[in-house]
Design a protein around this motif. Structure first.
Motif, PDB file in Angstrom:
ATOM      1  N   ASP A 446      -7.189  -3.325   6.065  1.00  0.00           N
ATOM      2  CA  ASP A 446      -6.537  -3.173   7.370  1.00  0.00           C
ATOM      3  C   ASP A 446      -5.079  -2.781   7.185  1.00  0.00           C
ATOM      4  OD1 ASP A 446      -5.169  -3.823   9.897  1.00  0.00           O
ATOM      5  OD2 ASP A 446      -7.113  -4.641  10.483  1.00  0.00           O
ATOM      6  N   VAL A 447      -4.634  -1.781   7.946  1.00  0.00           N
ATOM      7  CA  VAL A 447      -3.253  -1.315   7.815  1.00  0.00           C
ATOM      8  C   VAL A 447      -2.261  -2.400   8.237  1.00  0.00           C
ATOM      9  CG1 VAL A 447      -3.033  -0.344  10.141  1.00  0.00           C
ATOM     10  CG2 VAL A 447      -1.767   0.692   8.243  1.00  0.00           C
ATOM     11  N   GLY A 448      -2.709  -3.367   9.056  1.00  0.00           N
ATOM     12  CA  GLY A 448      -1.843  -4.469   9.460  1.00  0.00           C
ATOM     13  C   GLY A 448      -1.388  -5.310   8.279  1.00  0.00           C
ATOM     14  N   LEU A 449      -2.241  -5.446   7.270  1.00  0.00           N
ATOM     15  CA  LEU A 449      -1.874  -6.200   6.069  1.00  0.00           C
ATOM     16  C   LEU A 449      -0.796  -5.459   5.282  1.00  0.00           C
ATOM     17  CD1 LEU A 449      -5.475  -7.271   4.988  1.00  0.00           C
ATOM     18  CD2 LEU A 449      -3.717  -8.719   6.038  1.00  0.00           C
ATOM     19  N   ILE A 450      -0.867  -4.132   5.294  1.00  0.00           N
ATOM     20  CA  ILE A 450       0.174  -3.333   4.634  1.00  0.00           C
ATOM     21  C   ILE A 450       1.503  -3.517   5.364  1.00  0.00           C
ATOM     22  CG2 ILE A 450       0.911  -0.989   4.057  1.00  0.00           C
ATOM     23  CD1 ILE A 450      -2.015  -0.235   3.756  1.00  0.00           C
TER      24      ILE A 450
END
Length: 595
Positions: A446-450
């Motif tokens: 998930d890009v949110g974790l990045i």
């Protein structure tokens, strides 16, 4: 200017600047005071309100400047600097997004990081000669020369017809861009008290909080419309225009100081040729060329070896490595035994706090450039983000670090200390953010974790940048402020060049091979074309076997980059530990009407 949470943040004449009372000075404070005292021994009988008689002409001129400027001019200067940084930051965020498309247009996407290596090296080494220009000739002359370089670089990038011309434009662009930011930092240091300086440093980086929302749409608009050439051409017109008000303000107040007889008299009986020879020696141009050539040849070998048929056995690569190494070895010997004036101010580098700040700056930029150089490409190819969303994610670091720098500035203002912030928060948080990205910057994450990792790194960056600048400035007098800021910035730029070299070497050494392994059989023969052009990579439908294979290759290369970026952070602990634990409330460094 208003108070900030009860802290004094107003304008004060030198006679009105209070020195904070502290119950007890630490040994570090006493050592720092001794350093200041030794530098100011020639001025011990001088009034705090007098211009430093033993300082260089440029330093005397800025002290005269701050004695005559008015409160409206102070406000105007700081507002103008904010606007200049705002426009430059907007242009920089746009440029970083456009670079992969520029290199891809010449079928050289793998050279995305390489285009900035020479720019980082030369713009970094240019800081020390620029510091001498500021100190010998004056702040306006240095600022004007950097505006010229910035504009010239933008013109060359707009007119580029191949990747080599674009890279040359990048050299002038980054010399000018970093030079304008550096001159602004020196001006802030000239016109602010040490205890409030962290706030002012945070102030001039605050435009990045806004520009991150603009760079993506701006880059996308130019790519969909007139093209990247006009993106650079537009700012080549805008940049001189928005920099002019600050130059005019400089001229007005310098003339006012001259009429009052405050400016130092300058007399020279040298001919034009004698002047050229004098300044070539004074700026140690031979030393700069030796070091720049050595670093450039050595680092470029790691960036272009994959383009040679024999790779590491290529005569060109071997020559680059050997000659580059020999020049770097020759540099210290030239400085010690030949150079009439040395390029590096070794008397300042021998101070453990200054050296520690410089090493921290270098390591931070090595690490940053390793994990960030191919990050925008990763977000578009692996996470399928458009240019606008890519800009928002990749510039989370900018907005977070700029916001957090105000929190750090407030902590320094209240406590007078900065070492504890870097040692117990900044460095550990940086390692945490980079370490987590090893896991999360992969396919199907998930890009949110990045973004979460970017926030951690941003808070660390906002802490470390402010603290390393304060550390460098806290142990010197006003006449050496420009030099230590140049040193810190030079180490940052060289660190960026080394980081770009490492990430390019990892990319060229892993990505094409991993891509060939992952690609479906029917497109394996096209692996080199795919690896060199981001537009080709994005041309495959998201979710298709080929696009997924490309994303897997990105993830494999990114893992190696992030491991290297995290490992080198160990050096940061040692660098910060070496600092003296100085109380910045104890020292009065600048003269005139200051903030």
């Amino acid at each position: 200017m208003s108070d900030l949470k009860g802290g004094s943040f107003g304008l004060a004449h030198p006679s009105e600047v209070p020195v904070a009372d502290t119950p007890e000075k630490t040994s570090a404070d006493k050592e720092a005071a001794a350093t200041h005292g030794s530098d100011e021994s020639a001025n011990e009988n001088q009034s705090d309100d007098e211009i430093s008689q033993d300082a260089q002409a440029g330093v005397q001129a800025i002290e005269a400047f701050t004695k005559v400027w008015t409160t409206p001019h102070i406000i105007m200067a700081y507002v103008t600097i904010w606007i200049i940084i705002f426009v430059d930051a907007m242009q920089s965020s746009m440029s970083s997004l456009l670079t992969p498309y520029v290199t891809s247009s010449f079928k050289s996407h793998s050279l995305t990081a390489t285009t900035g290596i020479m720019a980082n090296i030369i713009s970094g080494l240019a800081k020390l000669p620029l510091a001498k220009v500021l100190d010998i000739w004056g702040r306006p002359q240095g600022f004007a020369s950097m505006v010229f370089c910035l504009t010239l670089g933008l013109i060359m990038m707009a007119a580029c017809v191949n990747v080599e011309m674009y890279a040359a434009g990048q050299v002038f662009y980054w010399i000018g861009y970093n030079g304008v930011a550096y001159c602004s930092s020196v001006f802030i240091a000239d016109t602010s008290s040490l205890k409030n300086r962290a706030f002012m440093m945070a102030f001039i980086t605050s435009p990045y909080i806004i520009t991150m929302w603009i760079g993506g749409p701006l880059a996308a608009a130019f790519m969909k419309g007139p093209g990247f050439q006009w993106a650079f051409g537009t700012f080549a017109i805008v940049t001189p225009f928005i920099c002019s008000p600050l130059l005019i303000l400089f001229i007005i107040n310098y003339r006012k100081a001259a009429k009052l007889g405050l400016l130092p008299k300058r007399e020279s009986n040298r001919t034009a040729w004698e002047s050229i020879k004098h300044y070539a020696i004074e700026f140690d141009l031979a030393g700069i060329l030796i070091l720049a050539a050595g670093l450039a040849l050595f680092l470029l070998a790691f960036n272009i070896y994959s383009y040679q048929a024999e790779q590491w056995r290529s005569p060109l690569i071997i020559c680059f490595l050997v000659l580059g190494l020999l020049l770097m070895i020759a540099f210290p010997f030239y400085e010690k035994y030949v150079a009439p004036v040395t390029f590096l101010p070794y008397h300042l580098l021998l101070d453990r706090t200054v050296m520690g700040a410089c090493i921290l700056a270098a390591v931070s930029f090595v690490s940053f450039y390793i994990w960030n150089s191919f990050f925008p490409s990763f977000l578009q190819v692996v996470n399928n983000l458009d240019l606008n969303k890519t800009n928002l994610v990749s510039f989370t670091y900018n907005i977070g670090s700029c916001f957090w720098s105000f929190v750090v500035a407030f902590a320094i203002h209240k406590t007078g200390r900065f070492k504890w912030l870097a040692l117990y928060f900044g460095v550990p948080m940086n390692i945490l953010g980079i370490g987590l990205m090893i896991k999360f910057r992969q396919v199907d994450q998930d890009v949110g974790l990045i973004v979460m990792c970017q926030v951690f790194i941003a808070f660390a960056g906002g802490t470390l940048v402010i603290c390393q600048q304060m550390a460098a400035m806290a142990v010197v007098t006003h006449q050496h402020v420009a030099t230590v800021l140049a040193l810190e910035s030079m180490f940052s730029s060289i660190g960026g060049a080394i980081g770009s070299t490492i990430t390019t070497a990892i990319w060229t050494g892993t990505f094409p091979g991993r891509l060939y392994e992952h690609l479906p059989a029917e497109v394996k023969d096209d692996y080199m074309t795919i690896s060199r052009d981001i537009t080709v990579q994005l041309g495959y439908e998201y979710g298709s076997p080929t696009r997924h294979a490309i994303a897997q290759a990105y993830g494999d290369s990114q893992r190696y980059m992030l491991i290297a970026a995290a490992a080198i952070q160990v050096v940061s602990f040692v660098a910060v530990w070496a600092w003296r634990d100085i109380n910045v409330k104890e020292f009065k460094q600048v003269k005139g009407r200051v903030i």
